[in-house]
Design an enzyme around this catalytic site. Structure first.
Site, PDB file in Angstrom:
ATOM      1  CG  ASP A  38      -1.777  -1.242   1.322  1.00 26.59           C
ATOM      2  OD1 ASP A  38      -2.034  -1.885   0.290  1.00 26.59           O
ATOM      3  OD2 ASP A  38      -2.169  -1.587   2.452  1.00 26.59           O
ATOM      4  CD  GLU A 209      -8.567  -3.902  -1.965  1.00 26.20           C
ATOM      5  OE1 GLU A 209      -9.311  -4.207  -1.033  1.00 26.20           O
ATOM      6  OE2 GLU A 209      -7.462  -4.462  -2.167  1.00 26.20           O
TER       7      GLU A 209
END
Length: 333
Positions: A38, A209
């Site tokens: 991430d 997402e």
């Protein structure tokens, strides 16, 4: 350190000399770090700030040279409380400079309930010019309609918006809502995308997402996102497009590209590329940062590593990306 990790670190530290013409962008070698799910990069002047998921804290690396990111000191800026709504599973931090202050948006789960129903997006604020120092003020959890993850914010004109990935039934979708300030939502949420494509339903879950905003050179609005389960090698990055002058809060404004804009490249040993962000280089070029696995069937672990490459633009103002390249292969122009 394993030989594999050592090779990755070496690759991350190599930077080709800039081309002979002054101002031409340098060529980087991926990955920037041996580990970093991430990833997020924000540039302020000549300084780059990097964040990624650690799970138990929020930390920032600060550097003037992204090719030497692995050498940059990592500063922990916040640790979760022992209990409460944001006590565990600290994921997907993003650092934003808004109206002269720094804000970190991050995902967290409640103590005693590490599950989808108890996840939300939280905000920290820092008035210091350098986000690695100063005091971070807890602005709390954003009052989203659903539990969810991966919040981001962007502005168009004088209006600010928040986009995240809420859990709606069996799906993870993308929803948008207006903001009255960087920590307060205003008005109703609108779902703007659902996992209705085959490539978004791999790995046993229907998932959208990691939404991220990208402004086009001709006024178009783009939202990238990650589709499918992160434990699938078919995890990939998709794109939504709204034309200039569109209302971001109107679901009809957003048109989805039928195929990913960045997908796995087995020939280059790049699998499950996803969870990206965008940042600008000093020369004005736009780059994407994302994580990927260096081999198949590696799932959602710390082996996911951060990579960057330039964003290309077509004449009509829409973006496209070269296929991702593996360790040691130049990733630039």
């Amino acid at each position: 350190m394993s030989c594999w990790s050592a090779r990755l670190v070496l690759g991350a530290l190599l930077l080709h000399a800039a081309a002979a013409h002054a101002g031409e962008p340098a060529t980087f070698r991926n990955p920037l770090l041996p580990s970093g799910p991430d990833p997020w990069i924000a540039r302020d002047g000549g300084i780059y700030y990097y964040m990624g998921t650690h799970g138990d804290r929020l930390a920032i690396r600060k550097t003037r040279d992204l090719a030497r990111l692995a050498e940059a000191t990592e500063t922990t800026i916040w640790r979760p409380p022992a209990s409460g709504p944001n006590a565990q599973s600290i994921w997907a931090p993003e650092l934003h400079r808004i109206d002269g202050k720094w804000y970190v948006y991050y995902t967290a789960a409640a103590s005693g309930h590490d599950d989808d129903k108890h996840r939300g997006v939280f905000v920290l604020e820092n008035e210091n010019a350098d986000p690695t120092v100063g005091k971070w003020r807890d602005r709390g959890r954003l009052a989203t309609r659903h539990p969810g993850i991966d919040g981001t914010t962007f502005s168009v004109g004088d209006k600010r918006y928040f986009v995240y990935s809420p859990y709606v039934g069996p799906d993870s979708v993308l929803a948008i809502v207006a903001m009255s300030n960087p920590w307060t939502l205003a008005g109703e949420e609108t779902i703007i995308a659902r996992p209705d494509q085959a490539w978004e339903r791999q790995g046993g879950r229907q998932i959208l997402e990691g939404p991220e905003f990208l402004a086009g050179p001709k006024g178009d609005l783009f939202l990238s996102y990650s589709g499918s389960a992160c434990w699938s090698d078919d995890y990939a990055i998709g794109l939504l497009h709204a034309r200039p002058g569109s209302d971001p809060l109107d679901a009809a404004s957003w048109i989805k590209s039928p195929e990913p804009i960045l997908a796995k490249n087995p020939a280059g040993n790049v699998h499950a590329p996803g969870h990206n962000g965008f940042f600008d280089m000093p020369d004005g070029t736009t780059w994407i940062v994302y994580h990927a696995n260096p081999g198949p069937d590696m799932k959602c672990t710390a082996r996911r590593s951060p990579r960057i490459q330039p964003v290309n633009w077509r004449e009509d103002g829409t973006p496209w990306l070269d296929p991702p390249v593996g360790a040691g292969v130049p990733a630039g122009r």
